[in-house]
Write a protein that holds these residues in place. Structure first.
Motif, PDB file in Angstrom:
ATOM      1  N   SER A   5       3.087  -5.045   3.578  1.00 59.67           N
ATOM      2  CA  SER A   5       2.030  -4.915   2.574  1.00 59.67           C
ATOM      3  C   SER A   5       0.971  -3.927   3.059  1.00 59.67           C
ATOM      4  O   SER A   5       0.874  -3.649   4.257  1.00 59.67           O
ATOM      5  N   ILE A   7      -3.207  -2.246   2.230  1.00 55.02           N
ATOM      6  CA  ILE A   7      -4.493  -2.320   1.518  1.00 55.02           C
ATOM      7  C   ILE A   7      -5.163  -0.953   1.633  1.00 55.02           C
ATOM      8  O   ILE A   7      -5.213  -0.368   2.723  1.00 55.02           O
ATOM      9  N   GLN A   8      -5.653  -0.470   0.528  1.00 57.13           N
ATOM     10  CA  GLN A   8      -6.300   0.839   0.546  1.00 57.13           C
ATOM     11  C   GLN A   8      -7.636   0.785   1.290  1.00 57.13           C
ATOM     12  O   GLN A   8      -8.346  -0.214   1.190  1.00 57.13           O
ATOM     13  N   PHE A  37      -0.297  -2.220   6.663  1.00 54.16           N
ATOM     14  CA  PHE A  37      -0.881  -0.901   6.936  1.00 54.16           C
ATOM     15  C   PHE A  37      -2.087  -0.637   6.047  1.00 54.16           C
ATOM     16  O   PHE A  37      -2.267  -1.265   4.993  1.00 54.16           O
ATOM     17  N   ALA A  39      -3.653   1.764   3.660  1.00 50.84           N
ATOM     18  CA  ALA A  39      -3.054   2.782   2.785  1.00 50.84           C
ATOM     19  C   ALA A  39      -4.030   3.929   2.552  1.00 50.84           C
ATOM     20  O   ALA A  39      -4.599   4.088   1.474  1.00 50.84           O
ATOM     21  N   TYR A 124       1.206   7.510  -7.670  1.00 53.31           N
ATOM     22  CA  TYR A 124       0.828   6.432  -6.750  1.00 53.31           C
ATOM     23  C   TYR A 124       1.951   5.400  -6.559  1.00 53.31           C
ATOM     24  O   TYR A 124       2.284   5.032  -5.426  1.00 53.31           O
ATOM     25  N   ASP A 131       6.419   3.284   0.812  1.00 53.64           N
ATOM     26  CA  ASP A 131       5.805   2.416   1.831  1.00 53.64           C
ATOM     27  C   ASP A 131       6.645   1.184   2.125  1.00 53.64           C
ATOM     28  O   ASP A 131       6.718   0.723   3.260  1.00 53.64           O
ATOM     29  N   VAL A 142       1.133  -9.795  -2.242  1.00 53.57           N
ATOM     30  CA  VAL A 142       0.068  -9.039  -2.924  1.00 53.57           C
ATOM     31  C   VAL A 142      -0.624  -9.933  -3.951  1.00 53.57           C
ATOM     32  O   VAL A 142      -0.162 -11.041  -4.236  1.00 53.57           O
TER      33      VAL A 142
HETATM   34  N1  TRP Z   1      -1.500  -0.288  -4.134  1.00 52.05           N
HETATM   35  C1  TRP Z   1      -1.937  -1.328  -3.269  1.00 52.05           C
HETATM   36  C2  TRP Z   1      -3.323  -1.785  -3.721  1.00 52.05           C
HETATM   37  O1  TRP Z   1      -4.080  -1.040  -4.274  1.00 52.05           O
HETATM   38  C3  TRP Z   1      -2.003  -0.890  -1.834  1.00 52.05           C
HETATM   39  C4  TRP Z   1      -0.646  -0.551  -1.332  1.00 52.05           C
HETATM   40  C5  TRP Z   1      -0.209   0.687  -1.003  1.00 52.05           C
HETATM   41  C6  TRP Z   1       0.417  -1.463  -1.104  1.00 52.05           C
HETATM   42  N2  TRP Z   1       1.095   0.629  -0.570  1.00 52.05           N
HETATM   43  C7  TRP Z   1       1.508  -0.697  -0.625  1.00 52.05           C
HETATM   44  C8  TRP Z   1       0.567  -2.849  -1.260  1.00 52.05           C
HETATM   45  C9  TRP Z   1       2.732  -1.276  -0.307  1.00 52.05           C
HETATM   46  C10 TRP Z   1       1.795  -3.429  -0.953  1.00 52.05           C
HETATM   47  C11 TRP Z   1       2.863  -2.641  -0.474  1.00 52.05           C
HETATM   48  O2  TRP Z   1      -3.639  -2.882  -3.478  1.00 52.05           O
END
Ligand code: TRP
Ligand code: ADP
Length: 324
Positions: A5, A7-8, A37, A39, A124, A131, A142
């Motif tokens: 998973s 988090i930005q 990670f 993000a 995105y 990822d 999530v």
């Molecule tokens: N898009 C997710 C968010 O805004 C963050 C994210 C980026 C993510 N890559 C991911 C979450 C891969 C789970 C897996 O919260």
């Protein structure tokens, strides 16, 4: 099970991030192989001030470590330390129809809010698919808002495997925790982009003020109230023990409880959970080398998996490179 998973690093983390995602991440580190990670390629779609971006990225790492992520058990790294992710994203973009991306609700929401979309924002979900697929994640913990992106990841994995007649990319499953949609101070979904968050590590006085600003109706103190209709209670029940939740619900229904008292109870519950983590965060802040070391060591672990998967992906597509 392999858990992935991200988090930005697009702003201060908030209660929605913690209760919806991070709390699950930390719990899952005990029994699974975890890749978490920051993000920061994703957050480049909103943060374009380099100094601020470095700071926010480091802040997410500090938050995770303070909240209990154990780097001996789970990998915690920057997305940008795994450049293979962007390579895979390109390859995935060649098998993904534009129509799939046009159906993304989070993209449509942003456009509806008059955010002028870059190609990065539009693509995105492809980067997000990369990822996950690059670590062959089984499960992706999530909040509810991200489930559609994980479903798109499932589709994208299928497109790739079908196009190149292989079974290299693994279909991941989303996992929701006990708080898939935490409301913000205005009752809408708590989100950095809506300005309605309760930040995790603001000083107690600021946190208290923020909690006091939660929107409530104008029912007088003495009247009975329905706890299920109240934003304060909605957050309280995600944090407090079962007994305390039942007790506060009783007080709502009995009448004589003002919203100010309910907010005070919420503040105490939040402080009870986050107070010790705030102290740990202050200590960690003094040790920049430790934090950087965690990120680097974890990235090396993650990168060895990414390298292997990318090598198989390139072979499947007939993309020769001296890197294999
Ligand atoms: N898009 C997710 C968010 O805004 C963050 C994210 C980026 C993510 N890559 C991911 C979450 C891969 C789970 C897996 O919260
Ligand atoms: P934001 O919407 O504030 O920008 P992110 O998109 O960076 O937050 O979300 C990071 C993680 O936190 C994701 O797994 C997301 O689903 C989860 N999350 C964000 N807001 C909430 C919320 N209000 N309730 C539950 N989970 C949330």
């Amino acid at each position: 099970m392999r858990v992935v998973s991200g988090i930005q690093s697009s702003g201060k983390l908030h209660l929605g991030n913690y209760l919806g995602a991070i709390a699950q991440h930390i719990e899952m580190q005990e029994k699974n192989e975890c890749f978490f990670f920051i993000a920061n390629y994703h957050s480049l779609t909103t943060i374009q001030d380099p100094k601020l971006h470095i700071q926010l990225t480091r802040d997410v790492a500090l938050d995770y470590l303070a909240l209990g992520l154990d780097p001996e058990k789970a990998a915690l790294f920057r997305q940008t330390d795994i450049p293979e992710v962007t390579e895979l994203a390109w390859i995935l973009s060649t098998v993904t129809g534009k129509g799939l991306l046009e159906r993304a609700t989070s993209y449509k929401d942003k456009v509806a809010k008059n955010i002028s979309p870059s190609m990065g924002l539009f693509c995105y979900p492809i980067l997000m698919a990369a990822d996950i697929l690059i670590y062959r994640g089984d499960v992706v913990p999530v909040g509810k808002d991200q489930v559609q992106h994980i479903e798109m990841t499932q589709d994208i994995a299928n497109y790739f495997n079908q196009t190149f007649a292989c079974d290299i990319l693994k279909r991941p499953e989303p996992k929701l925790g006990v708080a898939p949609l935490v409301p913000g101070v205005d009752g809408q979904k708590m989100s950095k982009s809506y300005g309605n968050t309760i930040s995790l590590f603001d000083p107690p006085s600021k946190m208290r003020k923020r909690i006091m600003s939660i929107k409530t109706d104008s029912t007088p103190v003495e009247s009975p109230k329905d706890p299920e209709q109240c934003n304060v209670f909605a957050i309280y029940k995600l944090l407090a023990t079962e007994d305390k939740v039942a007790d506060l619900a009783k007080q709502y229904r009995a009448g004589g409880l003002g919203y100010g008292d309910a907010k005070k109870a919420l503040f105490e519950a939040v402080e009870g959970q986050l107070g010790p983590a705030r102290e740990k965060r202050e200590q960690l802040e003094q040790d920049a080398d430790y934090v950087e070391d965690v990120l680097r060591t974890s990235a090396n672990r993650a990168r060895s998996v990414a390298h292997e998967v990318m090598s198989e992906v390139r072979t499947a597509c007939g993309l020769a490179t001296i890197r294999d």
